[in-house]
Design an enzyme around this catalytic site. Structure first.
Site, PDB file in Angstrom:
ATOM      1  N   ASP A 124       0.866  -1.184   0.000  1.00 55.05           N
ATOM      2  CA  ASP A 124       0.000   0.000   0.000  1.00 55.05           C
ATOM      3  C   ASP A 124       0.895   1.225   0.000  1.00 55.05           C
ATOM      4  O   ASP A 124       1.952   1.228   0.639  1.00 55.05           O
ATOM      5  CB  ASP A 124      -0.898   0.022   1.232  1.00 55.05           C
ATOM      6  CG  ASP A 124      -1.990  -1.046   1.198  1.00 55.05           C
ATOM      7  OD1 ASP A 124      -2.428  -1.408   0.092  1.00 55.05           O
ATOM      8  OD2 ASP A 124      -2.399  -1.496   2.278  1.00 55.05           O
ATOM      9  N   ASP A 142      -7.099  -1.518  -4.399  1.00 54.82           N
ATOM     10  CA  ASP A 142      -8.129  -1.170  -3.411  1.00 54.82           C
ATOM     11  C   ASP A 142      -9.110  -0.142  -3.989  1.00 54.82           C
ATOM     12  O   ASP A 142     -10.321  -0.237  -3.770  1.00 54.82           O
ATOM     13  CB  ASP A 142      -7.490  -0.583  -2.147  1.00 54.82           C
ATOM     14  CG  ASP A 142      -6.581  -1.558  -1.431  1.00 54.82           C
ATOM     15  OD1 ASP A 142      -6.785  -2.777  -1.560  1.00 54.82           O
ATOM     16  OD2 ASP A 142      -5.651  -1.087  -0.744  1.00 54.82           O
TER      17      ASP A 142
END
Length: 166
Positions: A124, A142
């Site tokens: 991330d 995401d």
């Protein structure tokens, strides 16, 4: 004319190409982030978004982030089962907007699953915040999942309201 072009673009076979392309964007962006960002060091991008490299062994928004390889493998297997189910929906879906939604969700899920297979964690690097209030750190996969799910939900909710009013 425009509708026919959109229908052609979202044909099932072309949808597979779009899925592949979105997965490639996701994995490439994660690779670039891992190569050029220092872990845990924020790099301001715009006032509400920083680049911030972290690794997540859980699912969305770091839920179930236990840093356990067996659990992470289990999440990947569950994810693959969900993708198989979404693929079956995708093949039978007639609504263009829902088909596009499923393309986004499948792309995001596979992007994160493929990323997780290498070392049990997902990369991330996009940190959303307002001032000193942190919200979440995410990646393109995401975002694909979230946008696709929201679009799918809104479309189905609209259908529900229309059917209810009849």
């Amino acid at each position: 004319m425009v509708r026919e072009r959109i229908e052609d673009l979202l044909s099932i076979k072309k949808g597979y190409f779009i899925i592949f392309f979105l997965i490639a964007i996701d994995l490439l962006s994660k690779s670039i982030a891992a190569e050029y960002l220092d872990f845990g060091q924020a790099v301001p991008l715009i006032p509400i978004l920083d680049l911030l490299l972290v690794f997540n062994s859980g699912i969305a928004f770091s839920v179930f982030d236990f840093n356990n390889a067996l659990f992470s493998f289990g999440l990947s297997l569950i994810g693959l089962l969900i993708v198989a189910y979404l693929h079956s929906l995708y093949k039978d879906e007639e609504s263009l907007i829902n088909r596009f939604s499923l393309i986004l969700i499948i792309s995001g899920a596979l992007g994160n699953i493929l990323d997780r297979f290498t070392d049990g964690v997902v990369t991330d690097f996009l940190f959303f915040h307002i001032g000193n209030t942190s919200f979440f750190i995410f990646n393109f996969a995401d975002a694909f999942i979230s946008i696709g799910a929201a679009l799918f939900f809104l479309t189905e909710f609209k259908k529900f309201l229309q059917n209810r009013s009849q």
